[in-house]
Design a protein around this motif. Structure first.
Motif, PDB file in Angstrom:
ATOM      1  N   SER A 131       9.975  20.343  74.174  1.00  0.00           N
ATOM      2  CA  SER A 131      10.482  20.789  72.764  1.00  0.00           C
ATOM      3  C   SER A 131      11.643  19.989  72.258  1.00  0.00           C
ATOM      4  O   SER A 131      12.295  19.052  73.189  1.00  0.00           O
ATOM      5  CB  SER A 131      11.073  22.130  72.835  1.00  0.00           C
ATOM      6  N   TYR A 132      12.076  19.853  70.992  1.00  0.00           N
ATOM      7  CA  TYR A 132      13.325  19.077  70.433  1.00  0.00           C
ATOM      8  C   TYR A 132      14.739  19.544  71.262  1.00  0.00           C
ATOM      9  O   TYR A 132      15.498  18.616  71.844  1.00  0.00           O
ATOM     10  CB  TYR A 132      13.316  19.356  69.144  1.00  0.00           C
ATOM     11  N   ASN A 133      14.847  20.806  71.338  1.00  0.00           N
ATOM     12  CA  ASN A 133      16.042  21.182  72.232  1.00  0.00           C
ATOM     13  C   ASN A 133      16.214  20.670  73.715  1.00  0.00           C
ATOM     14  O   ASN A 133      17.288  20.108  74.293  1.00  0.00           O
ATOM     15  CB  ASN A 133      16.227  22.598  72.139  1.00  0.00           C
ATOM     16  N   ASN A 134      14.946  20.849  74.346  1.00  0.00           N
ATOM     17  CA  ASN A 134      14.964  20.257  75.554  1.00  0.00           C
ATOM     18  C   ASN A 134      15.146  18.742  75.798  1.00  0.00           C
ATOM     19  O   ASN A 134      15.676  18.229  76.713  1.00  0.00           O
ATOM     20  CB  ASN A 134      13.736  20.757  76.347  1.00  0.00           C
ATOM     21  N   CYS A 135      14.433  18.181  74.873  1.00  0.00           N
ATOM     22  CA  CYS A 135      14.605  16.641  74.643  1.00  0.00           C
ATOM     23  C   CYS A 135      15.889  16.273  74.672  1.00  0.00           C
ATOM     24  O   CYS A 135      16.593  15.189  75.419  1.00  0.00           O
ATOM     25  CB  CYS A 135      13.957  16.261  73.499  1.00  0.00           C
ATOM     26  N   MET A 136      16.779  16.795  73.696  1.00  0.00           N
ATOM     27  CA  MET A 136      18.177  16.636  73.459  1.00  0.00           C
ATOM     28  C   MET A 136      19.119  16.978  74.708  1.00  0.00           C
ATOM     29  O   MET A 136      20.078  16.234  75.014  1.00  0.00           O
ATOM     30  CB  MET A 136      18.767  17.417  72.216  1.00  0.00           C
ATOM     31  N   THR A 137      18.692  18.124  75.390  1.00  0.00           N
ATOM     32  CA  THR A 137      19.279  18.306  76.461  1.00  0.00           C
ATOM     33  C   THR A 137      19.165  17.412  77.597  1.00  0.00           C
ATOM     34  O   THR A 137      20.145  17.114  78.568  1.00  0.00           O
ATOM     35  CB  THR A 137      18.853  19.837  77.078  1.00  0.00           C
ATOM     36  N   GLN A 138      18.044  16.830  77.880  1.00  0.00           N
ATOM     37  CA  GLN A 138      17.770  15.844  78.754  1.00  0.00           C
ATOM     38  C   GLN A 138      18.169  14.642  78.476  1.00  0.00           C
ATOM     39  O   GLN A 138      18.862  13.979  79.209  1.00  0.00           O
ATOM     40  CB  GLN A 138      16.138  15.644  78.895  1.00  0.00           C
ATOM     41  N   LEU A 182      24.490  11.665  71.813  1.00  0.00           N
ATOM     42  CA  LEU A 182      24.015  13.080  71.390  1.00  0.00           C
ATOM     43  C   LEU A 182      24.200  13.064  69.664  1.00  0.00           C
ATOM     44  O   LEU A 182      23.283  13.340  69.002  1.00  0.00           O
ATOM     45  CB  LEU A 182      24.409  13.857  72.165  1.00  0.00           C
ATOM     46  N   LEU A 195      21.568  13.149  66.900  1.00  0.00           N
ATOM     47  CA  LEU A 195      21.255  14.439  65.991  1.00  0.00           C
ATOM     48  C   LEU A 195      21.411  14.417  64.751  1.00  0.00           C
ATOM     49  O   LEU A 195      20.869  15.054  63.830  1.00  0.00           O
ATOM     50  CB  LEU A 195      22.489  15.708  66.698  1.00  0.00           C
ATOM     51  N   CYS A 230      13.416  11.332  77.673  1.00  0.00           N
ATOM     52  CA  CYS A 230      13.809  11.608  76.237  1.00  0.00           C
ATOM     53  C   CYS A 230      15.094  10.895  76.221  1.00  0.00           C
ATOM     54  O   CYS A 230      16.128  11.143  76.554  1.00  0.00           O
ATOM     55  CB  CYS A 230      14.187  13.012  76.005  1.00  0.00           C
TER      56      CYS A 230
END
Length: 272
Positions: A54-61, A121, A125, A140
């Motif tokens: 997911s996009y959120n998980n990608c940004m978290t990674q 980040l 974003l 990611c």
């Protein structure tokens, strides 16, 4: 497992009181956390037909991987500083590298790593992702993500190279210069001291080369250029954290003795 054993050995033995092993303990913790950020998803993707995130998980990674890598880079700088002071000023070593100063260096490493990852980040974003949603990577990272952006990325490429590439190159050159100075100052040491210092420093140099050379290759080149990013990144995401425990334990008699004592104590308490 190797990083966990080093972490356990140092924290449960007298070695935690020595600056070199204090930094090594934090380095093993970073390797352990970094591995958990990348490898579990990589293993899952190898065995699944759909390799989605997911996009959120990608940004978290992205944030977590760059935070931990940034902290690790500056822990390696602290370790080089520690070795330099130990060899150049041996009589003042424990006064200069006291626990308060060592903790301050670790705190600074976390601060710089956090600043680097937040800046990266925020840059990602603010990018418009409106094209394809497939990246040719198992992680990611900023470069494969830039290939999905539907606008000119010339300025973003420059910012990415400045934030990651130039920082990695600068830190690598500082580390190389510090080890050259260490080798130069070894001339005045005894043959036994020289042998011991070379053994310790060669371990550090191997770790630095394993981590920094692939990072420089990846982050100095702009996104969109045809290179082997996915294959090369395996070195600093999987191979380096796996080999670090072997490099630091197989070449270090003090570490092996401490490991044996800790495991003997644990076995004795278990069967008592």
């Amino acid at each position: 497992m190797g990083n966990f054993i080093i972490l356990l050995t140092i924290t449960c033995s007298h070695l935690i009181g020595q600056p070199m092993y204090y930094f090594l303990c934090h380095l093993s913790l970073m390797d352990l956390c970094y591995t958990f950020t990348v490898v579990p998803r990589l293993i899952r993707d190898l065995g699944s037909a759909r390799k989605n995130i997911s996009y959120n998980n990608c940004m978290t990674q992205l944030f977590t991987a760059h935070l931990l890598a940034g902290v690790e880079i500056f822990i390696l700088v602290s370790m080089a500083l520690d070795r330099y002071i130990a060899i150049v000023k041996p009589l003042h070593y424990m006064v200069i590298m006291n626990r308060q100063r060592c903790s301050m260096l670790i705190f600074m490493a976390w601060g710089v790593g956090f600043w680097h990852s937040v800046a990266l980040l925020l840059m990602v974003l603010n990018l418009p992702f409106c094209g394809p949603n497939q990246i040719d990577h198992y992680l990611c990272d900023v470069k494969p993500l830039l290939k999905l952006v539907c606008k000119d990325i010339y300025v973003v490429n420059i910012l990415m190279i400045a934030n990651s590439g130039m920082v990695v190159v600068a830190v690598f050159l500082v580390l190389v210069a510090s080890y050259i100075l260490i080798l130069y100052n070894l001339r005045t040491c005894s043959s036994l001291g020289r042998r011991k210092a070379l053994s310790t420093c060669s371990s550090h140099v191997m770790v630095v080369i394993l981590f920094f050379v692939p990072c420089i290759y990846i982050y100095v080149l702009p996104a969109g250029s045809e290179n082997k990013d996915k294959e090369i990144s395996v070195f600093y995401t999987v191979i380096a954290p796996m080999l670090n425990p072997l490099i630091y334990t197989l070449r270090n008699m003090e570490m092996r003795i401490a490991m044996w004592k800790v495991w003997s104590k644990m076995a004795h308490s278990k069967f008592r």
